[in-house]
Design a protein around this motif. Sequence first.
Motif, PDB file in Angstrom:
ATOM      1  N   SER A  93       0.762  -1.163  -0.020  1.00 14.22           N
ATOM      2  CA  SER A  93       0.109   0.046  -0.144  1.00 14.22           C
ATOM      3  C   SER A  93       0.884   1.300  -0.008  1.00 14.22           C
ATOM      4  O   SER A  93       2.055   1.195   0.443  1.00 14.22           O
ATOM      5  N   LEU A  94       0.383   2.354  -0.583  1.00 10.46           N
ATOM      6  CA  LEU A  94       1.025   3.519  -0.584  1.00 10.46           C
ATOM      7  C   LEU A  94       1.220   4.183   0.876  1.00 10.46           C
ATOM      8  O   LEU A  94       0.034   4.058   1.704  1.00 10.46           O
ATOM      9  N   THR A  95       2.217   4.783   1.082  1.00  9.70           N
ATOM     10  CA  THR A  95       2.321   5.837   2.554  1.00  9.70           C
ATOM     11  C   THR A  95       1.625   6.906   1.901  1.00  9.70           C
ATOM     12  O   THR A  95       1.611   7.135   0.597  1.00  9.70           O
ATOM     13  N   SER A  96       1.429   7.941   3.107  1.00  8.87           N
ATOM     14  CA  SER A  96       0.982   9.280   2.579  1.00  8.87           C
ATOM     15  C   SER A  96       1.870   9.954   1.713  1.00  8.87           C
ATOM     16  O   SER A  96       1.595  10.831   0.491  1.00  8.87           O
ATOM     17  N   ALA A  97       3.339   9.780   2.034  1.00  6.16           N
ATOM     18  CA  ALA A  97       4.544  10.430   0.982  1.00  6.16           C
ATOM     19  C   ALA A  97       4.238   9.727  -0.319  1.00  6.16           C
ATOM     20  O   ALA A  97       4.350  10.366  -1.456  1.00  6.16           O
ATOM     21  N   GLY A  98       4.091   8.486  -0.588  1.00 10.67           N
ATOM     22  CA  GLY A  98       3.794   7.791  -1.781  1.00 10.67           C
ATOM     23  C   GLY A  98       2.476   8.259  -2.514  1.00 10.67           C
ATOM     24  O   GLY A  98       2.747   8.355  -3.846  1.00 10.67           O
ATOM     25  N   GLU A  99       1.502   8.334  -1.785  1.00 12.71           N
ATOM     26  CA  GLU A  99       0.464   9.006  -2.440  1.00 12.71           C
ATOM     27  C   GLU A  99       0.701  10.461  -2.779  1.00 12.71           C
ATOM     28  O   GLU A  99       0.078  10.621  -3.975  1.00 12.71           O
ATOM     29  N   PHE A 100       1.251  11.266  -2.049  1.00 14.01           N
ATOM     30  CA  PHE A 100       1.422  12.454  -2.491  1.00 14.01           C
ATOM     31  C   PHE A 100       2.262  12.628  -3.934  1.00 14.01           C
ATOM     32  O   PHE A 100       1.994  13.298  -4.626  1.00 14.01           O
TER      33      PHE A 100
END
Length: 141
Positions: A93-100
Amino acid sequence: MEHSNIAINIKLAGDLIEKKANSKLVRYNITLSQARILLALFQSKADSISLKALEKLFSVSQATMQGTISRLAKKGLVNVQFLAADKKTKYVSLTSAGEFLADSLGKHIEEINCYLTQSLSDAEISQLNIILAKICKSLND
């Protein structure tokens, strides 16, 4: 009809595309392969995707996908975990940094696509997409 150079030209085009994309993505400290995974996770309706599903989606080996995911995890862009109900399968899953990052990558991928097709007409781009989809389908059958 000349068929002898098709595979060579497709491989050459793929290599050149990857080289150009990687040069654009260096500012984010990721490669095109990593960007594709981030975008797939971002565009997915699921909270996480199994490692096995990502392997199949990108037609790569388990070792290749594991290595790419490991590098993304070290960069803090993805989480890898086992779900409580399934202790055998790894989920990503994406982290918040990955999502950004994935959210902002869409614009850059579009720029790369425009650069790649700048010498083609809209009709040629459409035809190219159709032809490439047919080639991919026949290779997956």
